[in-house]
Design a protein around this motif. Structure first.
Motif, short mmCIF file in Angstrom:
data_model
loop_
_atom_site.label_atom_id
_atom_site.label_comp_id
_atom_site.label_asym_id
_atom_site.label_seq_id
_atom_site.Cartn_x
_atom_site.Cartn_y
_atom_site.Cartn_z
N ASP A 178 0.99 -1.13 0.02
CA ASP A 178 0.05 -0.08 0.03
C ASP A 178 0.89 1.36 -0.01
O ASP A 178 0.52 2.17 0.85
CB ASP A 178 -1.06 0.11 1.38
N ARG A 179 1.88 1.14 -0.99
CA ARG A 179 2.63 2.38 -0.93
C ARG A 179 2.11 3.49 -1.68
O ARG A 179 1.76 3.37 -2.80
CB ARG A 179 3.96 2.10 -1.68
N GLU A 180 2.09 4.87 -1.12
CA GLU A 180 1.47 5.83 -1.64
C GLU A 180 2.72 7.01 -1.50
O GLU A 180 3.30 7.13 -0.55
CB GLU A 180 0.18 6.20 -0.99
N GLN A 181 2.43 8.04 -2.74
CA GLN A 181 3.05 9.10 -2.35
C GLN A 181 2.34 10.36 -2.47
O GLN A 181 1.46 10.44 -3.29
CB GLN A 181 4.25 9.36 -3.52
N CYS A 182 2.35 11.48 -1.79
CA CYS A 182 1.65 12.48 -1.80
C CYS A 182 2.47 13.57 -1.93
O CYS A 182 3.58 13.66 -1.29
CB CYS A 182 0.85 12.50 -0.23
N GLU A 183 1.89 14.71 -2.73
CA GLU A 183 2.72 15.95 -2.87
C GLU A 183 1.85 17.07 -2.72
O GLU A 183 1.18 17.71 -3.31
CB GLU A 183 2.88 16.02 -4.60
N PRO A 184 1.69 17.36 -1.38
CA PRO A 184 1.00 18.66 -0.93
C PRO A 184 1.45 19.86 -1.54
O PRO A 184 2.33 20.35 -1.54
CB PRO A 184 0.96 18.37 0.45
N LEU A 185 0.32 20.71 -1.87
CA LEU A 185 0.58 22.10 -2.19
C LEU A 185 -0.14 22.94 -1.30
O LEU A 185 -1.16 22.48 -0.63
CB LEU A 185 -0.27 22.29 -3.55
#
Length: 115
Positions: A67-74
């Protein structure tokens, strides 16, 4: 979960943060200079290590994480909008992080091993 400088925004001037040098290509494991502005306006420098998004995914996968996830918050552009009482210099710095993510958040889950 981990938070790191975003590998795709090296050299971008976020006003209070600059990770890497503009127009420099970094490879896995390269030293990455990072400059951060302190509350008093002075600058602090550290050295980070460059890792691509693909490296985070493959290393975690090889270690058995799922369940690998990458988030790029702005940042929310509304918080730095015209008419906001935020001073103009801060508003300009805020704008850079509404268009490009300064950080990458990586999360993963390691399955329970039952004996």
């Amino acid at each position: 979960m981990l938070l790191d400088s975003h590998p795709d925004t090296t050299g971008v001037d976020f006003g209070d943060l600059v990770q890497g040098e503009l127009d420099v290509s970094y490879s896995e494991g390269d030293r990455l200079p990072v400059r951060m502005r302190r509350q008093d306006g002075s600058w602090s420098s550290i050295t980070d290590t460059y890792w691509s998004r693909a490296t985070y995914d493959s290393v975690l996968g090889e270690a058995g994480f799922e369940d690998r996830e990458q988030c790029e918050p702005l940042l929310d552009p509304a918080n730095g909008a015209e008419g906001d009482p935020v001073e103009p210099e801060r508003r300009q710095r805020w704008h850079a992080a509404t268009a490009r993510p300064p950080f990458l958040i990586v999360s993963a889950r390691r399955p329970l091993v039952r004996s």
